[in-house]
Design a protein around this motif. Structure first.
Motif, PDB file in Angstrom:
ATOM      1  N   SER A  71      -1.798  12.360  81.392  1.00 58.12           N
ATOM      2  CA  SER A  71      -1.820  11.009  81.949  1.00 58.12           C
ATOM      3  C   SER A  71      -0.727  10.870  82.998  1.00 58.12           C
ATOM      4  CB  SER A  71      -1.591   9.977  80.836  1.00 58.12           C
ATOM      5  OG  SER A  71      -1.530   8.676  81.374  1.00 58.12           O
ATOM      6  N   VAL A  72      -0.971  10.041  83.970  1.00 58.98           N
ATOM      7  CA  VAL A  72       0.083   9.764  84.954  1.00 58.98           C
ATOM      8  C   VAL A  72       1.169   8.888  84.334  1.00 58.98           C
ATOM      9  CG1 VAL A  72      -1.415  10.019  86.967  1.00 58.98           C
ATOM     10  CG2 VAL A  72      -1.142   7.770  85.918  1.00 58.98           C
ATOM     11  N   TYR A  73       0.855   8.283  83.194  1.00 58.38           N
ATOM     12  CA  TYR A  73       1.821   7.439  82.492  1.00 58.38           C
ATOM     13  C   TYR A  73       2.488   8.253  81.388  1.00 58.38           C
ATOM     14  CZ  TYR A  73      -0.843   3.853  84.864  1.00 58.38           C
ATOM     15  OH  TYR A  73      -1.478   3.108  85.822  1.00 58.38           O
ATOM     16  N   HIS A  74       3.786   8.381  81.491  1.00 59.05           N
ATOM     17  CA  HIS A  74       4.562   9.207  80.558  1.00 59.05           C
ATOM     18  C   HIS A  74       4.334   8.798  79.099  1.00 59.05           C
ATOM     19  CE1 HIS A  74       7.899  11.538  78.974  1.00 59.05           C
ATOM     20  NE2 HIS A  74       8.356  10.441  78.397  1.00 59.05           N
ATOM     21  N   ASP A  75       4.262   7.505  78.821  1.00 63.37           N
ATOM     22  CA  ASP A  75       4.128   7.025  77.446  1.00 63.37           C
ATOM     23  C   ASP A  75       2.732   7.222  76.860  1.00 63.37           C
ATOM     24  OD1 ASP A  75       6.749   6.238  77.413  1.00 63.37           O
ATOM     25  OD2 ASP A  75       6.325   4.178  78.009  1.00 63.37           O
ATOM     26  N   GLU A  79      -5.050  11.554  78.472  1.00 62.86           N
ATOM     27  CA  GLU A  79      -6.213  10.670  78.460  1.00 62.86           C
ATOM     28  C   GLU A  79      -7.467  11.514  78.657  1.00 62.86           C
ATOM     29  OE1 GLU A  79      -5.644   8.976  82.956  1.00 62.86           O
ATOM     30  OE2 GLU A  79      -4.269   8.281  81.419  1.00 62.86           O
ATOM     31  N   LEU A  80      -8.597  10.886  78.520  1.00 63.97           N
ATOM     32  CA  LEU A  80      -9.859  11.608  78.708  1.00 63.97           C
ATOM     33  C   LEU A  80     -10.089  11.889  80.187  1.00 63.97           C
ATOM     34  CD1 LEU A  80     -12.160   9.588  76.291  1.00 63.97           C
ATOM     35  CD2 LEU A  80     -11.158  11.840  75.909  1.00 63.97           C
ATOM     36  N   ALA A 158     -10.571   4.004  73.706  1.00 60.22           N
ATOM     37  CA  ALA A 158     -10.093   4.888  72.635  1.00 60.22           C
ATOM     38  C   ALA A 158     -10.143   6.360  73.036  1.00 60.22           C
ATOM     39  CB  ALA A 158     -10.923   4.667  71.377  1.00 60.22           C
ATOM     40  N   VAL A 159      -9.161   7.099  72.536  1.00 61.28           N
ATOM     41  CA  VAL A 159      -9.046   8.534  72.792  1.00 61.28           C
ATOM     42  C   VAL A 159      -8.648   9.219  71.484  1.00 61.28           C
ATOM     43  CG1 VAL A 159      -7.792  10.323  74.083  1.00 61.28           C
ATOM     44  CG2 VAL A 159      -8.352   8.148  75.192  1.00 61.28           C
ATOM     45  N   PRO A 160      -9.321  10.320  71.127  1.00 58.60           N
ATOM     46  CA  PRO A 160      -8.943  11.028  69.897  1.00 58.60           C
ATOM     47  C   PRO A 160      -7.469  11.431  69.904  1.00 58.60           C
ATOM     48  CG  PRO A 160     -11.017  11.882  70.730  1.00 58.60           C
ATOM     49  CD  PRO A 160     -10.474  10.952  71.786  1.00 58.60           C
ATOM     50  N   GLY A 161      -6.829  11.206  68.778  1.00 57.68           N
ATOM     51  CA  GLY A 161      -5.431  11.609  68.626  1.00 57.68           C
ATOM     52  C   GLY A 161      -4.413  10.579  69.048  1.00 57.68           C
ATOM     53  N   TYR A 162      -4.848   9.444  69.586  1.00 55.73           N
ATOM     54  CA  TYR A 162      -3.884   8.432  69.997  1.00 55.73           C
ATOM     55  C   TYR A 162      -3.219   7.796  68.784  1.00 55.73           C
ATOM     56  CZ  TYR A 162      -4.659   7.987  75.056  1.00 55.73           C
ATOM     57  OH  TYR A 162      -4.691   8.182  76.409  1.00 55.73           O
ATOM     58  N   ASN A 163      -1.944   7.478  68.945  1.00 58.63           N
ATOM     59  CA  ASN A 163      -1.250   6.696  67.929  1.00 58.63           C
ATOM     60  C   ASN A 163      -1.130   5.260  68.438  1.00 58.63           C
ATOM     61  OD1 ASN A 163       1.039   6.525  69.685  1.00 58.63           O
ATOM     62  ND2 ASN A 163       1.858   8.431  68.864  1.00 58.63           N
ATOM     63  N   SER A 164      -0.598   4.376  67.636  1.00 53.53           N
ATOM     64  CA  SER A 164      -0.539   2.957  67.997  1.00 53.53           C
ATOM     65  C   SER A 164       0.246   2.716  69.281  1.00 53.53           C
ATOM     66  CB  SER A 164       0.075   2.132  66.861  1.00 53.53           C
ATOM     67  OG  SER A 164      -0.703   2.248  65.707  1.00 53.53           O
ATOM     68  N   TYR A 165       1.320   3.458  69.468  1.00 52.30           N
ATOM     69  CA  TYR A 165       2.122   3.287  70.681  1.00 52.30           C
ATOM     70  C   TYR A 165       1.317   3.649  71.930  1.00 52.30           C
ATOM     71  CZ  TYR A 165       6.017   3.543  73.923  1.00 52.30           C
ATOM     72  OH  TYR A 165       6.846   3.339  74.992  1.00 52.30           O
ATOM     73  N   MET A 166       0.606   4.762  71.879  1.00 49.93           N
ATOM     74  CA  MET A 166      -0.210   5.182  73.028  1.00 49.93           C
ATOM     75  C   MET A 166      -1.332   4.178  73.293  1.00 49.93           C
ATOM     76  SD  MET A 166      -0.283   9.179  71.931  1.00 49.93           S
ATOM     77  CE  MET A 166      -1.221   9.906  73.252  1.00 49.93           C
ATOM     78  N   GLU A 167      -1.886   3.614  72.229  1.00 51.81           N
ATOM     79  CA  GLU A 167      -2.949   2.621  72.373  1.00 51.81           C
ATOM     80  C   GLU A 167      -2.433   1.372  73.080  1.00 51.81           C
ATOM     81  OE1 GLU A 167      -4.907   4.147  68.193  1.00 51.81           O
ATOM     82  OE2 GLU A 167      -4.206   2.077  68.326  1.00 51.81           O
ATOM     83  N   VAL A 168      -1.269   0.882  72.642  1.00 55.19           N
ATOM     84  CA  VAL A 168      -0.697  -0.315  73.265  1.00 55.19           C
ATOM     85  C   VAL A 168      -0.324  -0.040  74.717  1.00 55.19           C
ATOM     86  CG1 VAL A 168       1.263  -1.926  73.199  1.00 55.19           C
ATOM     87  CG2 VAL A 168       0.044  -1.335  71.088  1.00 55.19           C
ATOM     88  N   GLU A 169       0.208   1.128  74.994  1.00 53.60           N
ATOM     89  CA  GLU A 169       0.537   1.475  76.386  1.00 53.60           C
ATOM     90  C   GLU A 169      -0.727   1.572  77.238  1.00 53.60           C
ATOM     91  OE1 GLU A 169       3.659   1.698  77.927  1.00 53.60           O
ATOM     92  OE2 GLU A 169       4.048   0.683  76.034  1.00 53.60           O
ATOM     93  N   THR A 170      -1.818   2.082  76.671  1.00 50.47           N
ATOM     94  CA  THR A 170      -3.096   2.122  77.386  1.00 50.47           C
ATOM     95  C   THR A 170      -3.552   0.703  77.705  1.00 50.47           C
ATOM     96  OG1 THR A 170      -3.731   4.217  76.379  1.00 50.47           O
ATOM     97  CG2 THR A 170      -5.516   2.851  77.250  1.00 50.47           C
ATOM     98  N   LEU A 171      -3.418  -0.181  76.747  1.00 48.50           N
ATOM     99  CA  LEU A 171      -3.761  -1.584  76.989  1.00 48.50           C
ATOM    100  C   LEU A 171      -2.901  -2.156  78.108  1.00 48.50           C
ATOM    101  CD1 LEU A 171      -5.292  -4.185  76.116  1.00 48.50           C
ATOM    102  CD2 LEU A 171      -3.360  -4.638  74.582  1.00 48.50           C
ATOM    103  N   ARG A 172      -1.608  -1.987  77.998  1.00 49.97           N
ATOM    104  CA  ARG A 172      -0.679  -2.562  78.987  1.00 49.97           C
ATOM    105  C   ARG A 172      -0.887  -1.995  80.388  1.00 49.97           C
ATOM    106  NH1 ARG A 172       4.782  -1.169  77.802  1.00 49.97           N
ATOM    107  NH2 ARG A 172       5.285  -2.387  79.622  1.00 49.97           N
TER     108      ARG A 172
END
Length: 189
Positions: A71-75, A79-80, A158-172
């Motif tokens: 991902s271009v986003y470090h946090d 991504e797929l 959604a992406v396989p293997g994501y944790n809650s932090y990665m999910e929230v960062e994807t949202l943001r």
């Protein structure tokens, strides 16, 4: 006579305790060794996947390392890959131009549209499930059928293997531009 019985009993307890402690220590160190080996093996696989730049042919059989990219986003970390059409876990998996599984909706939404963004991991992604059977698609179809006075759009980030932090960062960082009215965050225990 009784003193001899006590000595034997104490010796027996001592030997049993030493044996039990030795077995538990061995199992602990074996477990730790196995975890370290698996961790480093997984790291090698993950790093190899992050360096993978080969393009998948349409319909090719793919593994998780084939369908992700850095991902271009470090946090967010990974991504797929966008614009995939491959066989992943025995089903056809397609990603849209932003790398999400499912329909891609316009950033502009009409007044009568209710937009839902789903953030999650492999369950919401639909691991091993065809597009029409993913629960996020079933949700969208059901809402459009039962509440047809509105148009319902569900964006699956959604992406396989994501944790809650990665999910929230994807949202943001990636999904809020779709102006969701509702956000569904999936937790898997």
């Amino acid at each position: 006579m009784q003193n001899t019985g006590n000595k034997k009993y104490k010796t027996y307890i001592y030997n049993f305790s030493i044996s039990l402690f030795s077995i538990l220590a061995f199992l602990f160190f074996a477990e730790m060794t196995a975890r370290i080996v698996v961790y480093y093996e997984n790291q090698k696989i993950f790093l190899k996947a992050m360096k993978n730049t080969t393009t998948l042919e349409s319909g090719a059989v793919a593994y998780l390392g084939d369908i992700i990219k850095p991902s271009v986003y470090h946090d967010i970390i990974y991504e797929l890959r966008p614009n995939l059409k491959c066989r992943f876990v025995d089903v056809v998996v397609e990603t849209n131009s932003v790398g999400w599984r499912g329909k891609l909706y316009s950033l502009n939404k009409d007044k009568n549209v209710v937009r839902i963004v789903g953030i999650g991991d492999s369950h919401m992604f639909g691991y091993g499930v065809s597009d029409d059977s993913k629960y996020i698609n079933v949700l969208e179809n059901t809402l459009n059928y039962r509440f047809s006075d509105r148009k319902w759009e569900v964006v699956n980030t959604a992406v396989p293997g994501y944790n809650s932090y990665m999910e929230v960062e994807t949202l943001r960082k990636r999904a809020l531009i779709y102006k969701p009215d509702i956000v569904i965050m999936e937790f898997v225990s």
